[in-house]
Design a protein around this motif. Structure first.
Motif, PDB file in Angstrom:
ATOM      1  N   SER A   1     -73.041  16.427  -7.393  1.00 46.87           N
ATOM      2  CA  SER A   1     -72.392  17.532  -6.700  1.00 46.87           C
ATOM      3  C   SER A   1     -71.909  18.556  -7.726  1.00 46.87           C
ATOM      4  O   SER A   1     -71.948  18.327  -8.937  1.00 46.87           O
ATOM      5  CB  SER A   1     -71.217  17.013  -5.876  1.00 46.87           C
ATOM      6  N   THR A   2     -71.425  19.672  -7.242  1.00 45.07           N
ATOM      7  CA  THR A   2     -70.936  20.728  -8.127  1.00 45.07           C
ATOM      8  C   THR A   2     -69.755  20.224  -8.959  1.00 45.07           C
ATOM      9  O   THR A   2     -69.669  20.503 -10.157  1.00 45.07           O
ATOM     10  CB  THR A   2     -70.503  21.954  -7.290  1.00 45.07           C
ATOM     11  N   ARG A   3     -68.861  19.491  -8.344  1.00 47.72           N
ATOM     12  CA  ARG A   3     -67.698  18.952  -9.049  1.00 47.72           C
ATOM     13  C   ARG A   3     -68.145  18.003 -10.169  1.00 47.72           C
ATOM     14  O   ARG A   3     -67.625  18.056 -11.282  1.00 47.72           O
ATOM     15  CB  ARG A   3     -66.802  18.215  -8.067  1.00 47.72           C
ATOM     16  N   GLU A   4     -69.093  17.144  -9.885  1.00 49.31           N
ATOM     17  CA  GLU A   4     -69.586  16.211 -10.891  1.00 49.31           C
ATOM     18  C   GLU A   4     -70.257  16.945 -12.047  1.00 49.31           C
ATOM     19  O   GLU A   4     -70.106  16.573 -13.210  1.00 49.31           O
ATOM     20  CB  GLU A   4     -70.562  15.215 -10.259  1.00 49.31           C
ATOM     21  N   LEU A   5     -70.995  18.014 -11.748  1.00 47.60           N
ATOM     22  CA  LEU A   5     -71.634  18.808 -12.800  1.00 47.60           C
ATOM     23  C   LEU A   5     -70.597  19.481 -13.696  1.00 47.60           C
ATOM     24  O   LEU A   5     -70.748  19.508 -14.925  1.00 47.60           O
ATOM     25  CB  LEU A   5     -72.563  19.854 -12.190  1.00 47.60           C
ATOM     26  N   VAL A   6     -69.548  20.039 -13.104  1.00 49.89           N
ATOM     27  CA  VAL A   6     -68.493  20.692 -13.875  1.00 49.89           C
ATOM     28  C   VAL A   6     -67.810  19.671 -14.782  1.00 49.89           C
ATOM     29  O   VAL A   6     -67.558  19.937 -15.970  1.00 49.89           O
ATOM     30  CB  VAL A   6     -67.478  21.388 -12.941  1.00 49.89           C
TER      31      VAL A   6
END
Length: 194
Positions: free
Chosen positions: A35-40
């Motif tokens: 997810s976007t959070r995991e990528l960040v």
């Protein structure tokens, strides 16, 4: 009694829900299964790791971080002083006071070596290698601050030649007290080589 299979949805409804495909918005939010959070969080973790490696390399490679190892025969210096003090004609309070001043000067001299970037190793801990010995320079620096005890024989030659009463017993008592003091305060074996 209730049958467990009474609550199941009909078979044709189960097949249609399983065959549904994810919507486009859900597909756009995922990259490599994250997810976007995991990528960040992943990118931030990688950045912190790279920064830590860079800082470590700069600290380790700086010329100020190079430390020089030196050896010191601390027990020999202390033992030599205690033997000279026990052979002096000083009474026990004077000897204790002079020894405390000597120990403070020695501690100060060794601390100044450490502050100048040298790692001071006790001579007995050196197994091999080429480690410079700073014993003579430390001894000279300490005795520049604190006078050496004068032996009783030297004082006899200067005076009337009469030896003070009980001088040998006093010297032995002072020596044993100094050795006990050194042993109690982490000064090694005390007494030095015999």
């Amino acid at each position: 009694m209730r049958d467990l299979f009474d609550e199941l949805p009909p078979a044709h409804e189960a097949v249609t829900t399983a065959a549904r495909k994810p919507t486009g918005t859900l597909m756009q939010r995922r990259f490599a299964g994250m997810s976007t959070r995991e990528l960040v969080l992943l990118v931030a973790g990688i950045a912190v790791f790279i920064w830590g490696a860079w800082v470590t390399r700069n600290i380790a490679a700086s010329p100020d971080s190079r430390q020089e190892f030196v050896q010191l025969q601390l027990q020999g210096i202390i033992g030599e002083y205690l033997q000279a003090q026990s052979r002096s004609s000083a009474d026990e309070t004077t000897a204790a006071r002079e020894t405390a001043v000597f120990m403070a000067a020695l501690d100060e001299t060794v601390a100044s070596l450490s502050k100048s970037g040298k790692v001071v190793l006790v001579h007995e801990s050196i197994v091999g290698g080429n480690v410079p010995d700073v014993t003579q320079s430390v001894k000279a620096a300490v005795y520049a601050k604190v006078p050496r005890p004068t032996p009783a024989q030297a004082m006899q030659g200067m005076g009337s030649g009469v030896r003070p009463k009980g001088s040998a017993a006093n010297a032995a008592r002072v020596e044993s007290e100094m050795q006990a003091f050194m042993a109690a305060n982490g000064g090694g074996q005390g007494g030095g080589a015999r």
